[in-house]
Design a protein around this motif. Structure first.
Motif, PDB file in Angstrom:
ATOM      1  N   UNK A   1       0.834  -1.204   0.000  1.00 21.65           N
ATOM      2  CA  UNK A   1       0.000   0.000   0.000  1.00 21.65           C
ATOM      3  C   UNK A   1       0.869   1.254   0.000  1.00 21.65           C
ATOM      4  N   UNK A   2       1.932   1.242   0.795  1.00 15.94           N
ATOM      5  CA  UNK A   2       2.832   2.402   0.839  1.00 15.94           C
ATOM      6  C   UNK A   2       3.480   2.639  -0.518  1.00 15.94           C
ATOM      7  N   UNK A   3       3.781   1.554  -1.222  1.00 12.06           N
ATOM      8  CA  UNK A   3       4.376   1.668  -2.551  1.00 12.06           C
ATOM      9  C   UNK A   3       3.437   2.405  -3.507  1.00 12.06           C
ATOM     10  N   UNK A   4       2.167   1.998  -3.524  1.00 17.26           N
ATOM     11  CA  UNK A   4       1.204   2.673  -4.388  1.00 17.26           C
ATOM     12  C   UNK A   4       1.017   4.131  -3.964  1.00 17.26           C
ATOM     13  N   UNK A   5       0.967   4.370  -2.672  1.00 15.47           N
ATOM     14  CA  UNK A   5       0.769   5.736  -2.183  1.00 15.47           C
ATOM     15  C   UNK A   5       1.891   6.651  -2.641  1.00 15.47           C
ATOM     16  N   UNK A   6       3.099   6.118  -2.712  1.00 18.65           N
ATOM     17  CA  UNK A   6       4.238   6.940  -3.122  1.00 18.65           C
ATOM     18  C   UNK A   6       4.151   7.359  -4.577  1.00 18.65           C
ATOM     19  N   UNK A   7       3.279   6.707  -5.344  1.00 14.38           N
ATOM     20  CA  UNK A   7       3.118   7.047  -6.760  1.00 14.38           C
ATOM     21  C   UNK A   7       1.930   7.959  -7.015  1.00 14.38           C
ATOM     22  N   UNK A   8       1.319   8.492  -5.965  1.00 11.37           N
ATOM     23  CA  UNK A   8       0.056   9.209  -6.141  1.00 11.37           C
ATOM     24  C   UNK A   8       0.232  10.657  -6.567  1.00 11.37           C
ATOM     25  N   UNK A   9       1.442  11.181  -6.582  1.00 10.96           N
ATOM     26  CA  UNK A   9       1.666  12.544  -7.066  1.00 10.96           C
ATOM     27  C   UNK A   9       2.836  12.543  -8.040  1.00 10.96           C
ATOM     28  N   UNK A  10       2.836  13.499  -8.952  1.00 14.28           N
ATOM     29  CA  UNK A  10       3.940  13.564  -9.916  1.00 14.28           C
ATOM     30  C   UNK A  10       5.247  13.915  -9.207  1.00 14.28           C
ATOM     31  N   UNK A  11       5.168  14.686  -8.136  1.00 16.78           N
ATOM     32  CA  UNK A  11       6.387  15.036  -7.410  1.00 16.78           C
ATOM     33  C   UNK A  11       6.978  13.800  -6.734  1.00 16.78           C
ATOM     34  N   UNK A  12       6.104  12.970  -6.166  1.00 19.44           N
ATOM     35  CA  UNK A  12       6.577  11.745  -5.541  1.00 19.44           C
ATOM     36  C   UNK A  12       7.267  10.829  -6.534  1.00 19.44           C
ATOM     37  N   UNK A  13       6.732  10.744  -7.737  1.00 23.37           N
ATOM     38  CA  UNK A  13       7.349   9.914  -8.771  1.00 23.37           C
ATOM     39  C   UNK A  13       8.714  10.486  -9.158  1.00 23.37           C
ATOM     40  N   UNK A  14       8.776  11.805  -9.281  1.00 22.10           N
ATOM     41  CA  UNK A  14      10.043  12.437  -9.618  1.00 22.10           C
ATOM     42  C   UNK A  14      11.094  12.226  -8.548  1.00 22.10           C
ATOM     43  N   UNK A  15      10.699  12.339  -7.277  1.00 25.49           N
ATOM     44  CA  UNK A  15      11.618  12.106  -6.166  1.00 25.49           C
ATOM     45  C   UNK A  15      12.207  10.697  -6.231  1.00 25.49           C
ATOM     46  N   UNK A  16      11.350   9.710  -6.448  1.00 21.28           N
ATOM     47  CA  UNK A  16      11.820   8.327  -6.458  1.00 21.28           C
ATOM     48  C   UNK A  16      12.833   8.090  -7.573  1.00 21.28           C
ATOM     49  N   UNK A  17      12.536   8.615  -8.739  1.00 13.39           N
ATOM     50  CA  UNK A  17      13.441   8.397  -9.870  1.00 13.39           C
ATOM     51  C   UNK A  17      14.811   9.024  -9.613  1.00 13.39           C
ATOM     52  N   UNK A  18      14.836  10.247  -9.057  1.00  8.42           N
ATOM     53  CA  UNK A  18      16.110  10.904  -8.764  1.00  8.42           C
ATOM     54  C   UNK A  18      16.875  10.143  -7.683  1.00  8.42           C
ATOM     55  N   UNK A  19      16.164   9.680  -6.669  1.00  9.24           N
ATOM     56  CA  UNK A  19      16.797   8.915  -5.585  1.00  9.24           C
ATOM     57  C   UNK A  19      17.487   7.679  -6.134  1.00  9.24           C
ATOM     58  N   UNK A  20      16.790   6.938  -6.985  1.00  6.36           N
ATOM     59  CA  UNK A  20      17.378   5.727  -7.560  1.00  6.36           C
ATOM     60  C   UNK A  20      18.583   6.054  -8.447  1.00  6.36           C
TER      61      UNK A  20
END
Length: 944
Positions: A385-404
């Protein structure tokens, strides 16, 4: 050399179903296709694009691979200092920089954060402003450092030092992490010091030091630019090349080697905390760096041992020995090393040796039993559930990609990490426990109240803690009006010309459906299938409004107790049932409501609603849980007595509403009222006041109207209507003249300010226009006069804000801030002056900025499920039309300068307000008489 790569990932789902009733159900496979691309400019800038057409917004983030770990000992806090400096000015944006731009384009507010290993700068804007953001971010990276002058540096040092006072020095247990890290990592290790740095290092930083640091680390080949949202990638590539392409590459930067903490023996330290009222034990073991294979099992270990009623530490320390209201554990990973943390804030007077013994006993029991498969499934369901929640905003998606990209050297890790999480076995969990925790050395800190050293761990030594002395006139003077010239950085085109807007985005007001049930319960919903999640909220009017003033806290205790089991489920069984669905269900009480809220995977909505029904209609009334909850609430009340911000909030309530008004109380109660409350009081409240005709159900997410309504019908089938009568509340009015009240906290490093009066209910026709008026006064963050004058102009504070806080009842207009102690009078006097002049000074430019932000920001108003739920809440609570956002937009378009001036004169009168200061009376009380509001009233007798 440029490259372009596309990635897709499949979100692997768990079979979360256990028990005979669920055995025959098969979870649906949910596929998410994330199509992103990366490319690299010749100067080394890495760029990641992610397209999401669901809302007309775009998130832009610039992430620099530099944090406190890249600093030099004795010159700490530089990365965090630059997080601040980079918003202020650049050669082509001019003064105000990104903050000023954000206010004009309707952005979410330019913001940033700093960690040990990276600094990022980000905001979400309407997509017509994308070129402006790319231009601005490039200016920040390549055309900024020449604008940093001695006065600018001197001022921002004060802002950062205020942040440290607010977050660390003036907070209970604020120095804990400093003591842990200082002793876990050896001298010279880049994690030995704190991200925010030391006050002394910040003060000693020279302009040459700062420029050297910037030129080494803030270069294209050490930065990732992420753009996510609704935009044209081909056009965006051209803009990125245009604005970033000619910024010069910096020196080559080598990755730092992993440096795990090499702790040779256990260290025990103690500190007498000026603000603490309860003893706290913190333990830290060396663990592993981010993305280490063992990190995933350590995360499960922390979760299993500490989270929820089935957790071994909860059973032993909370329910069993009753030493503490909760135990916190987490695996804190960073790029170079990690630390496994355990924290226990004990009840008043508890010896921390007793806590430590209970911790060791619990570890021993875990060694014998390990983690059951059922609990591992439960934990993984929550992680899904936390994984899906982290994808709920475009900013969250951008953060994850930069982190990786930065820390895993592979943005495609977004494909893989869920596999590592779900692959953890019970054997892995035991293995990492034995490798990193069992019989391994650790750092233990005992933070205890003043004069209670006897509560510390036996054998503890005095910790080294730097505490600032209050010295009047000690801060460095600076003059920001001084004329400064500098040589501009050359460019192949005129960068002073701000790019134009693109096509104006159309505000997408979500389609709202509704249904009224025979019981009187109203249902409002929005269907959105971007992620397979549903969020919901059941609101019931009442809360503290229906309580006996002699027993304030009943609704709060009831809210806590409702999730502690049901008629047919023990507290542990209920919690397990919720978590196995990947769901969360919370119950909380407010001044005016009881609220049951939560989220769940779409496929488990019906089962989740069955549990909500049990919680609401079949309470367990567990005597043992009730006793435990009372103890926990009293502990919380004791902690709030030591927190300057909580003190200010509680004392301001009393001033605004008066002692005899129900809303003058904190809804959790005080020690006396909570002690009086019995389980019978909770039953009486439940039986008399929880009624469906006072309720509304709000639901958003991947669910249709029919399915949602059917679930709610089941919920209300056996819920009887009650005759609930609300008492008439006394009218509250503003004071005829201002008065200063002071709450003494000896040695406080900051003064907490609460200034205001009872103003408006949100249902008042003036409420929204008054909020529009307040934008340039104190509601618009860096666009507000209060922030510009007190933070940016004087360096008095880390943050200041003002706003109207009404509900269905008249609420306060409040100006709040924390300012450094030695300028308390000067800060309050400046606030008073700004308020006195606001109506007269407001002009057409102020109106243009206000309108620009408040209209354009609507484009990002409904991006997340949470924002959609809030929209439904406003429609229901305040009887707003479904298109109220568009109507408010018209109000903003049509409002005039004379109307704003009239509203300011009516609602921002500094001579008819309560002035509350929570701080050090010995040095600040008498000076406040200079405000002209008479002798300040000391409202407490502080312990010396």
């Amino acid at each position: 050399m440029r490259s372009s790569v596309k990635f897709y990932f499949l979100a692997f789902l768990l079979n979360l179903y256990v028990g005979n009733a669920l055995a025959q159900q098969t979870p649906e496979a949910s596929r998410f296709e994330v199509d992103f691309e990366t490319f690299t400019l010749d100067n080394g800038l890495k760029v990641i694009f992610y397209v999401d057409r669901s809302d007309p917004v775009v998130a832009v983030a610039l992430t620099s691979h530099v944090g406190s770990a890249r600093e030099k000992e004795g010159r700490t806090g530089f990365a965090h200092l630059f997080e601040h400096l980079l918003f202020l000015e650049s050669e082509n944006l001019g003064k105000g920089g990104l903050d000023k731009l954000s206010a004009r384009i309707g952005g979410s507010g330019a913001n940033g954060s700093t960690s040990r290993d990276r600094t990022n700068y980000f905001q979400t804007v309407p997509n017509d402003a994308l070129e402006k953001m790319i231009w601005a971010e490039a200016d920040k990276l390549g055309y900024f450092i020449n604008t940093v002058t001695e006065p600018v540096l001197a001022k921002e040092k004060q802002v950062v030092k205020n942040e440290k006072r607010q977050r660390v020095d003036n907070q209970p247990y604020g120095h804990t992490q400093y003591v842990i890290d200082k002793n876990l990592y050896p001298k010279g290790h880049p994690y030995n010091w704190q991200v925010i740095g030391s006050l002394e290092d910040l003060q000693n930083a020279t302009l040459a030091d700062v420029k050297e640091f910037f030129n080494q680390w803030y270069v294209p080949n050490n930065v990732v630019l992420t753009i996510a949202g609704d935009f044209d990638t081909a056009q965006a590539k051209q803009w990125v090349e245009k604005y970033f392409g000619e910024i010069k590459r910096g020196p080559e930067i080598k990755d730092l080697e992993k440096r795990p903490a090499n702790l040779q023996q256990t260290k025990k330290l103690y500190h007498e905390d000026n603000f603490a009222r309860l003893p706290e034990l913190t333990m830290a073991w060396p663990s592993v760096a981010s993305y280490h294979p063992d990190a995933y099992a350590l995360e499960v270990l922390a979760n299993y041992l500490s989270e929820g009623k089935n957790a071994p530490f909860y059973k032993a320390l909370v329910a069993g020995k009753k030493l503490t209201p909760n135990v916190q554990m987490f695996n804190y990973t960073s790029e170079l090393a990690g630390q496994f943390m355990l924290q226990v804030r004990a009840y008043e007077g508890i010896d921390l040796d007793e806590v430590h013994l209970a911790v060791e006993e619990t570890f021993k029991r875990f060694e014998a039993k390990g983690i059951p498969e059922k609990d591992l499934k439960r934990i993984k369901a929550g992680q899904e559930t936390a994984f899906y929640s982290s994808l709920s905003s475009v900013l969250g998606k951008g953060f994850q990609l930069a982190q990786y990209e930065i820390f895993a050297n592979d943005p495609g890790m977004i494909n893989k990490e869920i596999n590592y999480i779900l692959a953890v076995t019970p054997q892995d969990v035991m293995r990492v426990y034995q490798k990193y925790i069992k019989d391994q050395p650790y750092v233990a800190t005992s933070f205890v109240p003043k004069a209670q050293i006897e509560l510390t761990l036996e054998g503890s030594e005095l910790a080294e803690v730097e505490e600032e002395q209050i010295v009047m006139g000690a801060e460095q003077e600076f003059d920001l009006e001084e004329e400064v010239t500098y040589q501009r950085t050359p460019s192949s085109f005129d960068r002073t010309v701000e790019p134009p807007y693109g096509d104006s985005p159309q505000v997408k007001v979500p389609e709202i459906w509704e249904q009224n049930l025979q019981s009187g319960l109203e249902i409002y919903g929005i269907t959105n299938s971007e992620v397979p999640l549903v969020q919901f909220m059941l609101e019931i009017k009442g809360g503290m409004l229906l309580e006996d003033p002699a027993k304030i806290g009943v609704s709060n205790l009831l809210a806590d107790l409702l999730t502690k089991g049901t008629k047919n489920r023990t507290p542990q069984e209920l919690e397990e049932a919720i978590e196995l669905l990947g769901a969360s269900i919370r119950v909380n009480a407010t001044d005016e409501k009881m609220i049951i809220s939560g989220s769940t995977l779409t496929r488990n909505f019906d089962e989740t609603m069955e549990l909500v029904k049990e919680i609401l209609l079949e309470p367990r009334w567990d005597e043992e849980e009730f006793s435990l909850i009372k103890q926990q609430v009293i502990s919380r009340i004791q902690q709030e007595k030591a927190n300057p911000n909580n003190i200010a909030s509680n004392e301001f309530r009393r001033l605004v509403y008066g002692e005899d008004h129900i809303l003058s109380h904190n809804n959790i109660g005080n020690e006396d009222t909570v002690e009086r409350i019995t389980l019978q009081d909770l039953k009486a409240y439940y039986n008399n006041y929880l009624s469906p005709h006072l309720a509304s159900f709000l639901v958003v997410g991947d669910i249709g109207k029919e399915e949602a309504v059917n679930g709610v019908k089941e919920l209300t089938a056996d819920w009887g209507v009650k005759n609930v009568i609300f008492k008439e509340l006394p009218e509250v009015t503003a004071p005829a003249e201002s008065k200063v009240y002071f709450y003494d906290i000896p040695g406080a490093k900051q003064s907490v300010l609460h200034i205001g009066y009872p103003a408006l209910a949100e249902t008042n026709e003036d409420f929204y226009p008054a909020s529009v008026m307040n934008y340039r006064f104190g509601g618009g963050s860096f666009a507000s006069q209060l922030t510009q004058e007190l933070r940016e102009g004087k360096g008095y504070t880390y943050g200041i804000r003002s706003g109207f806080n009404g509900s269905t009842f008249k609420g306060p207009f409040l100006i709040s801030s924390g300012v450094r102690t030695n300028i308390t009078f000067e800060a309050v006097d400046l606030i008073k002056e700004i308020a006195e002049n606001y109506a007269e000074s407001f002009n057409e430019n102020d109106l243009e900025v206000t309108q620009g932000f408040m209209i354009k920001s609507n484009a990002r108003k409904f991006e997340t499920l949470g924002s959609k739920l809030q929209m439904l809440q406003e429609i229901k609570d305040y009887n707003r039309p479904k298109d109220y956002v568009l109507q408010q937009e018209e109000t903003v378009r049509n409002i005039t300068v004379p109307q704003i001036k009239a509203l300011a004169e009516k609602y921002v009168d500094p001579n008819k307000m309560y002035y509350l200061i929570v701080g050090d009376a010995a040095t600040q009380l008498d000076r406040l008489e200079q405000l002209g509001f008479g002798k300040p009233v000391l409202i407490n007798s502080a312990e010396k």
